[in-house]
Scaffold this motif. Structure first.
Motif, PDB file in Angstrom:
ATOM      1  N   ARG A   1       0.819  -1.224   0.000  1.00 53.60           N
ATOM      2  CA  ARG A   1       0.000   0.000   0.000  1.00 53.60           C
ATOM      3  C   ARG A   1       0.846   1.263   0.000  1.00 53.60           C
ATOM      4  N   ARG A   2       1.946   1.270   0.721  1.00 55.43           N
ATOM      5  CA  ARG A   2       2.718   2.502   0.786  1.00 55.43           C
ATOM      6  C   ARG A   2       3.529   2.760  -0.478  1.00 55.43           C
ATOM      7  N   THR A   3       3.608   1.768  -1.363  1.00 52.54           N
ATOM      8  CA  THR A   3       4.272   1.996  -2.646  1.00 52.54           C
ATOM      9  C   THR A   3       3.300   2.512  -3.696  1.00 52.54           C
ATOM     10  N   LEU A   4       2.008   2.433  -3.411  1.00 55.41           N
ATOM     11  CA  LEU A   4       0.998   2.920  -4.344  1.00 55.41           C
ATOM     12  C   LEU A   4       0.687   4.382  -4.048  1.00 55.41           C
ATOM     13  N   SER A   5      -0.248   4.943  -4.760  1.00 55.89           N
ATOM     14  CA  SER A   5      -0.523   6.383  -4.657  1.00 55.89           C
ATOM     15  C   SER A   5      -0.983   6.773  -3.261  1.00 55.89           C
ATOM     16  N   ILE A   6      -0.231   7.657  -2.621  1.00 48.02           N
ATOM     17  CA  ILE A   6      -0.669   8.198  -1.331  1.00 48.02           C
ATOM     18  C   ILE A   6      -1.392   9.518  -1.511  1.00 48.02           C
ATOM     19  N   ASP A   7      -1.577   9.940  -2.774  1.00 48.32           N
ATOM     20  CA  ASP A   7      -2.367  11.152  -3.060  1.00 48.32           C
ATOM     21  C   ASP A   7      -3.852  10.833  -3.152  1.00 48.32           C
ATOM     22  N   HIS A   8      -4.192   9.551  -3.099  1.00 55.53           N
ATOM     23  CA  HIS A   8      -5.583   9.142  -3.148  1.00 55.53           C
ATOM     24  C   HIS A   8      -5.963   8.460  -1.834  1.00 55.53           C
ATOM     25  N   THR A   9      -7.175   8.746  -1.398  1.00 52.42           N
ATOM     26  CA  THR A   9      -7.721   8.121  -0.196  1.00 52.42           C
ATOM     27  C   THR A   9      -8.892   7.245  -0.612  1.00 52.42           C
ATOM     28  N   VAL A  10      -8.784   5.958  -0.294  1.00 56.64           N
ATOM     29  CA  VAL A  10      -9.835   5.007  -0.647  1.00 56.64           C
ATOM     30  C   VAL A  10     -10.797   4.898   0.526  1.00 56.64           C
ATOM     31  N   ALA A  11     -12.043   5.378   0.324  1.00 60.74           N
ATOM     32  CA  ALA A  11     -13.089   5.285   1.337  1.00 60.74           C
ATOM     33  C   ALA A  11     -14.140   4.310   0.851  1.00 60.74           C
ATOM     34  N   ALA A  12     -14.652   3.494   1.762  1.00 63.89           N
ATOM     35  CA  ALA A  12     -15.646   2.488   1.396  1.00 63.89           C
ATOM     36  C   ALA A  12     -16.928   2.726   2.164  1.00 63.89           C
ATOM     37  N   LEU A  13     -18.047   2.680   1.456  1.00 60.34           N
ATOM     38  CA  LEU A  13     -19.374   2.725   2.082  1.00 60.34           C
ATOM     39  C   LEU A  13     -19.783   1.287   2.355  1.00 60.34           C
ATOM     40  N   ALA A  14     -19.881   0.916   3.637  1.00 59.92           N
ATOM     41  CA  ALA A  14     -20.226  -0.450   4.031  1.00 59.92           C
ATOM     42  C   ALA A  14     -21.457  -0.414   4.904  1.00 59.92           C
ATOM     43  N   GLY A  15     -22.277  -1.423   4.782  1.00 62.68           N
ATOM     44  CA  GLY A  15     -23.475  -1.472   5.592  1.00 62.68           C
ATOM     45  C   GLY A  15     -24.299  -2.692   5.311  1.00 62.68           C
ATOM     46  N   ALA A  16     -25.457  -2.767   5.983  1.00 65.64           N
ATOM     47  CA  ALA A  16     -26.331  -3.925   5.855  1.00 65.64           C
ATOM     48  C   ALA A  16     -27.305  -3.737   4.716  1.00 65.64           C
ATOM     49  N   THR A  17     -28.053  -4.773   4.435  1.00 69.13           N
ATOM     50  CA  THR A  17     -29.086  -4.730   3.401  1.00 69.13           C
ATOM     51  C   THR A  17     -30.146  -3.684   3.744  1.00 69.13           C
TER      52      THR A  17
END
Length: 575
Positions: free
Chosen positions: A48-64
């Motif tokens: 992960r630290r070798t990939l782009s640190i200018d981007h932040t990956v946010a995930a929307l997680a939740g139930a049905t």
């Protein structure tokens, strides 16, 4: 690439290195799942630290039914995800990109094939927003996809609704386990438009209480309605702040390291140096027959002293008696004839059969020292020290040795966690099969020094032979005088000492002097035997104690040192 440093602790690089070191040291001591998990985290962090640190990956997680996809579309400003009443609607994760240039390798690593440019304002530049499948989906593949990406993304946005925000599946399976990741976590209470304002406040307070119980105090909780747009501005502003900081990725990795280190164990102070039980040396000495050898040293010294310094007329009688040390096969070995006094290859009573051609083999499979050297490296001319025939240890003596070894392991492991305590106890027993041969070798080597002849024996031996020569001269002189008298020959002038003729002085004086010297030498040999026995006893205790240290205590110390290094590495990783 220069990494960000946390002001209050060590760098991410040093913590990763410490985690890997702890995992290597824990190999074979802790459950494989925890060790492999630590290696996986370290590998994931390295990628992960070798990939782009200018981007932040946010995930929307939740139930049905929590409205993730609706919220995803509202933030992206376009209908990128399907929304409907049929569940589940999201079967695979997809990404919305705000200024996604350079994010390709990162999304490849995340294995997200569906990628869409966001249509909303560019104030979220650098955000990669993922819409995940339902974590409670009836499709196993959907749940597995959620679990995979929850471990990889930089920022987690949990979307709950008023009906299922207290769902045990969410709190037990995810939120409580991710308490260390509260710095990269947001909670959104969606669909608040379906509740009256007073009910929204009650839901928020109850949700806050549940999160605090999960260990997530301080995690932001935002009321949002994807349908009406209520709260979207606040959520967008919070996401913008996290993206602008460019630190979510490192904070996530730091939390991963902390969590994984906790699974390896809690750093504990290494136990102070344990007082290793001295009964180990005593038990080994008894099992090796050291008291018998010490007694034989004293008797053997006296026996050999009589042979070397006794009256020449009677010393041959002593040679008919067996040498106590030779009976135990203690002493030099000739390179061709085996131990002095016995043929090579003879089966040793109570011991293993000696190896042919002047070699003895220990439990390690290595032959003893070659001709011209003792087992300890001390030279004995053209002789080597062989195996002894000290009687084998009895069942009681073996039991005492085993008990002493077990006590050493128990004492050293007293304050250690379970897996490490078991490893220390195993280390104490790890080389116990080598003890018998090793102790026998040091007994043979150390006791062999007790066979060295004191210098005064040679001087007394020379004196005895001079006295014997004087006695013999007196006897021959008197015999000649007797023959001349028998033949009626004229007697020559006879010198005297006072009134005693010289021949009589030589004969009688030689006998008395020889017996007196022999008695005095025997007295000196008795005292010398006691001194030599005491010195041998001390040397044997030291040598046997060294064997116990090498084969029992050293492995224990090595395991304790390994635990100390593990604890130190774990402390650095958790810092």
């Amino acid at each position: 690439m220069k990494l960000l440093r946390r002001k209050e602790g060590p760098s991410l690089d040093s913590r990763l290195a410490a985690l890997l070191e702890a995992a290597e040291l824990a190999e074979g001591r802790l459950p494989e799942e925890a060790v492999s998990g630590a290696r996986a985290v370290a590998e994931r962090a390295g990628v992960r630290r070798t990939l782009s640190i200018d981007h932040t990956v946010a995930a929307l997680a939740g139930a049905t039914g929590s409205g993730k996809s609706s919220l995803y579309n509202a933030l992206a400003g376009a209908d990128l995800a399907a929304v409907g009443v049929v569940r589940p609607t999201t079967s695979a994760a997809q990404a919305a990109l705000w200024d996604g240039e350079g994010s390709g390798p990162l999304l490849d690593w995340l294995d997200i094939p569906q990628r869409h440019p966001a249509a909303s304002a560019s104030d979220l530049s650098g955000l990669v927003l993922l819409d995940l499948p339902d974590h409670d989906s009836i499709q196993v593949s959907h749940r597995l996809e959620v679990d995979r990406l929850v471990e990889l993304v930089d920022l987690l946005v949990w979307v709950v609704d008023p009906q299922k925000y207290a769902d045990a599946a969410l709190h037990d399976r995810y939120l409580r386990r991710l308490a260390a990741h509260r710095g990269v976590m947001l909670v959104v209470l969606n669909q608040v438009d379906r509740l009256p304002e007073s009910a929204v406040d009650r839901c928020l307070r109850d949700l806050r209480r549940l999160l605090d119980e999960d260990g997530l105090a301080g995690v932001p909780v935002l009321p949002v309605s994807a349908r009406t747009g209520a709260g979207l501005a606040e959520l967008r502003a919070l996401l913008n702040d996290r993206v602008a900081e460019r630190k979510s990725w490192s904070t996530r990795l730091a939390a991963d390291i902390t969590t994984t280190a906790a699974r390896l164990g809690t750093p504990e102070e290494t136990p102070a140096g344990q007082a290793m039980d001295r009964t180990l040396t005593a038990a080994l000495c008894e099992a090796a027959g050291v008291p018998l050898v010490v007694e034989a040293v004293a008797k053997g010294h006296r026996h050999r002293a009589v042979v070397a310094t006794g009256w020449p007329v009677t010393r041959w009688i002593r040679k008919l008696r067996p040498d106590p040390l030779r009976r135990l096969r203690i002493g030099p070995m000739t390179p061709t004839g085996g131990p002095t006094g016995g043929p090579a290859g003879e089966l040793l009573p109570g011991r293993a059969q000696a190896a042919p051609s002047g070699q003895s083999t220990g439990s390690s499979g290595q032959s003893a020292a070659p001709s011209g050297h003792s087992a300890s490296g001390q030279g004995f001319g053209a002789e080597v020290v062989g195996r002894t025939s000290v009687p084998a240890a009895s069942a009681v003596q073996r039991a005492r040795v085993e008990t002493a070894i077990r006590d050493v392991g128990e004492a050293a492991a007293a304050d250690l966690p379970g897996p490490w305590a078991a490893a220390v106890r195993q280390a104490a027993r790890s080389r116990s099969q080598e003890l018998a041969d090793a102790v026998d070798r040091v007994v043979a080597t150390t006791s062999a020094r007790a066979t060295r002849r004191p210098r005064w024996w040679r001087a007394v031996n020379v004196l005895q032979w001079l006295v014997f020569a004087a006695m013999l001269a007196g006897a021959v002189w008197l015999g000649g005088l007797f023959g001349m008298d028998y033949l009626r020959l004229p007697q020559p002038p006879l010198p005297t000492v006072g009134v005693v003729p010289w021949p009589t002085v030589l004969l009688v004086g030689g006998v008395l002097a020889g017996v007196l010297i022999a008695l005095l030498s025997r007295l000196a040999a008795w005292a010398g035997g006691r001194r030599r026995a005491r010195r041998t006893a001390r040397a044997l205790r030291t040598a046997v104690g060294q064997v116990g240290d090498d084969l029992v205590l050293a492995p224990v110390r090595a395991e304790l040192d390994r635990y100390a290094r593990f604890t130190e590495a774990l402390t650095r990783a958790r810092a």
